[in-house]
Design a protein around this motif. Structure first.
Motif, PDB file in Angstrom:
ATOM      1  N   SER A  34     -15.905  21.605  37.512  1.00 33.68           N
ATOM      2  CA  SER A  34     -15.128  20.952  36.451  1.00 33.68           C
ATOM      3  C   SER A  34     -16.047  20.367  35.389  1.00 33.68           C
ATOM      4  N   LYS A  35     -17.201  19.864  35.821  1.00 36.21           N
ATOM      5  CA  LYS A  35     -18.193  19.350  34.873  1.00 36.21           C
ATOM      6  C   LYS A  35     -18.713  20.484  33.988  1.00 36.21           C
ATOM      7  N   MET A  36     -18.927  21.661  34.583  1.00 37.38           N
ATOM      8  CA  MET A  36     -19.368  22.814  33.802  1.00 37.38           C
ATOM      9  C   MET A  36     -18.334  23.181  32.739  1.00 37.38           C
ATOM     10  N   VAL A  37     -17.068  23.185  33.125  1.00 34.31           N
ATOM     11  CA  VAL A  37     -16.013  23.527  32.175  1.00 34.31           C
ATOM     12  C   VAL A  37     -15.984  22.525  31.022  1.00 34.31           C
ATOM     13  N   ARG A  38     -16.036  21.243  31.350  1.00 32.95           N
ATOM     14  CA  ARG A  38     -15.966  20.210  30.310  1.00 32.95           C
ATOM     15  C   ARG A  38     -17.138  20.299  29.344  1.00 32.95           C
ATOM     16  N   GLU A  39     -18.342  20.424  29.887  1.00 36.15           N
ATOM     17  CA  GLU A  39     -19.531  20.264  29.057  1.00 36.15           C
ATOM     18  C   GLU A  39     -20.017  21.566  28.428  1.00 36.15           C
ATOM     19  N   TYR A  40     -19.804  22.712  29.093  1.00 33.86           N
ATOM     20  CA  TYR A  40     -20.346  23.969  28.581  1.00 33.86           C
ATOM     21  C   TYR A  40     -19.303  24.839  27.896  1.00 33.86           C
ATOM     22  N   TYR A  41     -18.064  24.820  28.362  1.00 28.49           N
ATOM     23  CA  TYR A  41     -17.018  25.638  27.754  1.00 28.49           C
ATOM     24  C   TYR A  41     -16.193  24.865  26.725  1.00 28.49           C
ATOM     25  N   LEU A  42     -15.856  23.613  27.048  1.00 23.25           N
ATOM     26  CA  LEU A  42     -15.107  22.802  26.088  1.00 23.25           C
ATOM     27  C   LEU A  42     -16.041  22.046  25.147  1.00 23.25           C
ATOM     28  N   GLY A  43     -17.309  21.966  25.513  1.00 22.71           N
ATOM     29  CA  GLY A  43     -18.300  21.341  24.634  1.00 22.71           C
ATOM     30  C   GLY A  43     -18.204  19.833  24.568  1.00 22.71           C
ATOM     31  N   ASN A  44     -17.596  19.216  25.576  1.00 17.13           N
ATOM     32  CA  ASN A  44     -17.434  17.761  25.581  1.00 17.13           C
ATOM     33  C   ASN A  44     -18.415  17.142  26.559  1.00 17.13           C
ATOM     34  N   ARG A  45     -19.483  16.572  26.044  1.00 23.23           N
ATOM     35  CA  ARG A  45     -20.469  15.926  26.903  1.00 23.23           C
ATOM     36  C   ARG A  45     -19.866  14.686  27.524  1.00 23.23           C
ATOM     37  N   GLU A  46     -19.919  14.593  28.837  1.00 22.49           N
ATOM     38  CA  GLU A  46     -19.357  13.447  29.539  1.00 22.49           C
ATOM     39  C   GLU A  46     -20.183  12.208  29.225  1.00 22.49           C
ATOM     40  N   PRO A  47     -19.547  11.146  28.718  1.00 20.05           N
ATOM     41  CA  PRO A  47     -20.319   9.940  28.362  1.00 20.05           C
ATOM     42  C   PRO A  47     -21.031   9.368  29.581  1.00 20.05           C
ATOM     43  N   MET A  48     -22.279   8.998  29.402  1.00 20.12           N
ATOM     44  CA  MET A  48     -23.035   8.373  30.474  1.00 20.12           C
ATOM     45  C   MET A  48     -22.590   6.920  30.632  1.00 20.12           C
ATOM     46  N   PHE A  49     -22.515   6.462  31.883  1.00 21.27           N
ATOM     47  CA  PHE A  49     -22.242   5.047  32.118  1.00 21.27           C
ATOM     48  C   PHE A  49     -23.185   4.549  33.205  1.00 21.27           C
ATOM     49  N   ASP A  50     -23.163   3.241  33.444  1.00 26.01           N
ATOM     50  CA  ASP A  50     -24.204   2.629  34.268  1.00 26.01           C
ATOM     51  C   ASP A  50     -24.282   3.191  35.677  1.00 26.01           C
ATOM     52  N   LEU A  51     -23.145   3.454  36.316  1.00 24.21           N
ATOM     53  CA  LEU A  51     -23.167   3.963  37.682  1.00 24.21           C
ATOM     54  C   LEU A  51     -23.758   5.368  37.732  1.00 24.21           C
ATOM     55  N   MET A  52     -23.479   6.196  36.721  1.00 28.11           N
ATOM     56  CA  MET A  52     -24.073   7.536  36.672  1.00 28.11           C
ATOM     57  C   MET A  52     -25.576   7.452  36.463  1.00 28.11           C
ATOM     58  N   ALA A  53     -26.013   6.519  35.606  1.00 28.03           N
ATOM     59  CA  ALA A  53     -27.445   6.350  35.366  1.00 28.03           C
ATOM     60  C   ALA A  53     -28.154   5.907  36.639  1.00 28.03           C
ATOM     61  N   TRP A  54     -27.532   4.990  37.374  1.00 29.19           N
ATOM     62  CA  TRP A  54     -28.106   4.563  38.661  1.00 29.19           C
ATOM     63  C   TRP A  54     -28.182   5.746  39.618  1.00 29.19           C
ATOM     64  N   ASN A  55     -27.147   6.567  39.665  1.00 29.12           N
ATOM     65  CA  ASN A  55     -27.097   7.685  40.599  1.00 29.12           C
ATOM     66  C   ASN A  55     -28.218   8.684  40.342  1.00 29.12           C
ATOM     67  N   ALA A  56     -28.685   8.746  39.109  1.00 25.88           N
ATOM     68  CA  ALA A  56     -29.771   9.678  38.773  1.00 25.88           C
ATOM     69  C   ALA A  56     -31.142   9.088  39.069  1.00 25.88           C
ATOM     70  N   ASP A  57     -31.188   7.830  39.487  1.00 30.21           N
ATOM     71  CA  ASP A  57     -32.454   7.117  39.683  1.00 30.21           C
ATOM     72  C   ASP A  57     -32.675   6.883  41.172  1.00 30.21           C
ATOM     73  N   GLY A  58     -32.827   7.965  41.920  1.00 28.24           N
ATOM     74  CA  GLY A  58     -32.925   7.856  43.373  1.00 28.24           C
ATOM     75  C   GLY A  58     -34.351   7.672  43.853  1.00 28.24           C
ATOM     76  N   THR A  59     -34.485   7.537  45.165  1.00 28.30           N
ATOM     77  CA  THR A  59     -35.796   7.401  45.785  1.00 28.30           C
ATOM     78  C   THR A  59     -35.974   8.487  46.836  1.00 28.30           C
ATOM     79  N   ARG A  60     -37.210   8.632  47.289  1.00 32.79           N
ATOM     80  CA  ARG A  60     -37.516   9.585  48.342  1.00 32.79           C
ATOM     81  C   ARG A  60     -37.352   8.910  49.716  1.00 32.79           C
ATOM     82  N   MET A  61     -37.310   9.729  50.758  1.00 29.84           N
ATOM     83  CA  MET A  61     -37.205   9.198  52.122  1.00 29.84           C
ATOM     84  C   MET A  61     -38.330   9.779  52.965  1.00 29.84           C
ATOM     85  N   PRO A  62     -39.093   8.936  53.670  1.00 34.78           N
ATOM     86  CA  PRO A  62     -40.240   9.429  54.443  1.00 34.78           C
ATOM     87  C   PRO A  62     -39.828  10.424  55.520  1.00 34.78           C
ATOM     88  N   TYR A  63     -40.717  11.324  55.824  1.00 36.19           N
ATOM     89  CA  TYR A  63     -40.464  12.378  56.809  1.00 36.19           C
ATOM     90  C   TYR A  63     -40.001  11.808  58.148  1.00 36.19           C
TER      91      TYR A  63
END
Length: 581
Positions: free
Chosen positions: A393-422
């Motif tokens: 659905s994100k592909m349809v919105r952003e690539y076919y309809l051309g509507n970039r989904e507005p970024m908000f704080d929770l999405m920005a946090w979700n992109a800022d992850g950490t690694r986990m030791p082996y």
């Protein structure tokens, strides 16, 4: 000779691990062997089930006739009632244009086909539960990929938008795709995340780092009220994400909410581990994380019990720590609060498809090679659990309809992850998800087993009704183990993250809440849900009231840290570990 044989054995095992890791990189972490075995097992049992085959043949004929009748009817009557409705969580066909001929027939055919495949992959005699879940998951991924909503000339909204804009939407979509591709190749965060910056408009609640070790920083937040509750609050999130999901923007920061209501709040900010930290295990996280924070708070604020709070994996770690403390007679916890935390891993929802022996081994081999599991691999797996919404659905919105989904704080946090030791993540997978040691009373700490039933302080547990990471029925199973003086259970609207970032004032929020006291009979999950009243709004005020009721009154706000005891403030919040990439 023995040493040479050992060397050759280790070398050969390393070769197997490297091969497995290379395959994982090519498949996105999916084990092709596990997929093949799941599909073969299902097909073999279906092939030896003539009754099921006959039933599926009948269903196929009936569905074809239903679709034919519907197509003939709606060609003459555009308002004809559909022969099948989408599932409640399926929003792909909500646009009004889907109700016009021939698009209505197209999407109805897809839904009937989807229903048939569900029948085909479930209820086959001899297929194990895990095998059935895996095949159903694989089938749904394929169906979601080829949904008519994803095909431009089958999707009336794309056709309508393209004609109305003269193709400008496709041009914008191509630009969006090019930008996302460039960012992906460079390892950059998604577009729009630059608008949100830690320390500027995220994680801005004032405070000081008052303690630091190799695994975490302990933040103490600055009081804003004339008096505070005697008992401080210690919060820890999952170490796979940055802590500031609990301190997002000022309007939806749970930390700020608590501080402004007279609570002294401490927060654990986890290190973002690298290859050199590969041997850090769960016990290191317990000792250097949870227990080190409790010890520091006990030094800074002596003779005060602590309200401990854990979120997701942080809640599992807190449960382990609290059980060890209870076993060893350490009574420094005033209460335990668990956000979307499972203690029984028998039923973990669709994430179980990633928990068979082949998948776990593949994950371990990826981590063995790097020394850690990367955040992108984790988030990719979670996206597959809801691929229709998070991928297609994100592909349809952003690539076919051309509507970039507005970024908000929770999405920005979700992109800022950490690694986990082996070692640590391997222990989480093996000891908790696969072997379920914690729930079964087999989890060993210090050579002795621990038991959740030893935790007798009050417990406040929050689950989210749409959580696909920690299903609420599994979270509710804490009732089966708890011998706490009281267990308050909250079922809130939303999912794993939105259910917790649930600030007052947001529309369409609601929750259910009930307390089971020691000695009372607890209800099964569905009966509890049916009988517990629904309250409109956020659960935050109810939790604040609960914390206050389990505190011993107001005192003068404490100083920041305790310089005379070696807890000199080291730097301003949000500290330094949160910036690690």
């Amino acid at each position: 000779m023995g040493d040479r044989a050992l060397y050759e054995s280790e070398w050969l095992e390393s070769a197997d691990r490297m091969t497995n890791a290379a395959i994982a990189h090519a498949t996105g972490g999916i084990s092709p062997t596990s997929v093949a075995m799941d599909l073969f097992g299902w097909m073999a049992h279906l092939a030896s089930s003539p009754g099921k085959q006959f039933e599926l043949g009948q269903k196929a004929v009936r569905k074809a006739l239903r679709l034919g009748r519907y197509a003939a009817t709606c060609a003459a009557d555009p308002g004809a009632a559909p022969c099948i409705e989408p599932l409640a969580q399926d929003h792909r066909f909500e646009h009004e244009a889907w109700q016009r001929f021939p698009y209505n027939v197209i999407y109805q055919a897809f839904l009937l086909d989807q229903q048939w495949w569900h029948n085909a992959t479930t209820g086959v005699r001899g297929v194990s539960k895990h095998n059935e879940e895996a095949v159903s998951f694989i089938t749904r991924q394929v169906l979601d990929m080829f949904s008519p909503s994803n095909i431009p000339f089958f999707n009336p909204e794309i056709v309508q938008t393209t004609l109305a804009e003269g193709g400008a939407n496709l041009l914008r979509g191509a630009q969006n795709f090019a930008e996302d591709l460039r960012r992906g190749i460079r390892g950059e965060p998604p577009a729009g995340t630059e608008t949100f910056q830690v320390g500027k408009n995220l994680a801005v609640t004032p405070g000081k780092v008052v303690y630091r070790n190799r695994l975490m920083e302990l933040i103490q937040y600055t009081p804003t009220t004339a008096s505070v509750q005697h008992e401080p609050v210690l919060m820890q999130s999952a170490w796979m994400m940055k802590y500031y999901i609990l301190d997002l923007s000022p309007h939806n920061s749970l930390v700020k909410y608590l501080v402004d209501r007279g609570h002294t709040v401490f927060m654990i900010s986890w290190l973002n581990p690298g290859p050199e930290d590969r041997d850090l295990g769960l016990e290191d996280y317990r000792k250097l994380g949870t227990m080190a924070a409790i010890d520091a708070i006990s030094d800074i604020l002596p003779d005060r019990k602590i309200h401990a709070v854990g979120y997701c994996l942080g809640g599992i770690l807190l449960t382990i720590a609290a059980a060890v403390m209870a076993r060893d007679g350490d009574d420094r916890l005033a209460s335990v609060t668990l956000f979307t935390t499972m203690t029984d891993f028998t039923e973990v929802g669709e994430i179980n498809v990633f928990m068979d022996a082949g998948e776990v081994t593949m994950l371990e081999d990826i981590m063995w090679q790097k020394g850690y599991l990367d955040h992108k691999q984790i988030s990719g797996g979670f996206q597959l659990l809801k691929s229709a919404d998070l991928i297609w659905s994100k592909m349809v919105r952003e690539y076919y309809l051309g509507n970039r989904e507005p970024m908000f704080d929770l999405m920005a946090w979700n992109a800022d992850g950490t690694r986990m030791p082996y070692r640590q993540h391997s222990e989480v997978l093996r000891r908790l998800y696969v072997d379920n040691e914690l729930f079964e009373g087999k989890y060993m700490v210090g050579g002795r087993a621990i038991s959740i039933s030893n935790i007798h302080c009050p417990i406040f547990a929050v689950a989210a009704v749409a959580d696909h990471v920690a299903p609420w029925h599994s979270v509710y199973k804490l009732h089966l183990q708890s011998d706490a003086t009281e267990l308050t259970f909250v079922l809130t609207s939303g999912g794993h993250n939105v259910g917790i970032v649930n600030e007052p004032g947001r529309p369409r929020r609601k929750f259910q809440m009930a307390t089971c006291k020691e000695g009372e009979r607890c209800l099964d999950a569905e009966t509890w849900k049916a009988q517990t009243p629904v309250t409109q709004g956020s659960w935050w005020p109810a939790w604040d009231q609960w914390l206050t009721q389990h505190s011993s009154g107001g005192v003068t706000p404490p100083l920041m840290g305790a310089p005379d005891k070696g807890y000199e403030p080291l730097c301003d919040a949000p500290g330094t570990y949160v910036y690690q990439k």
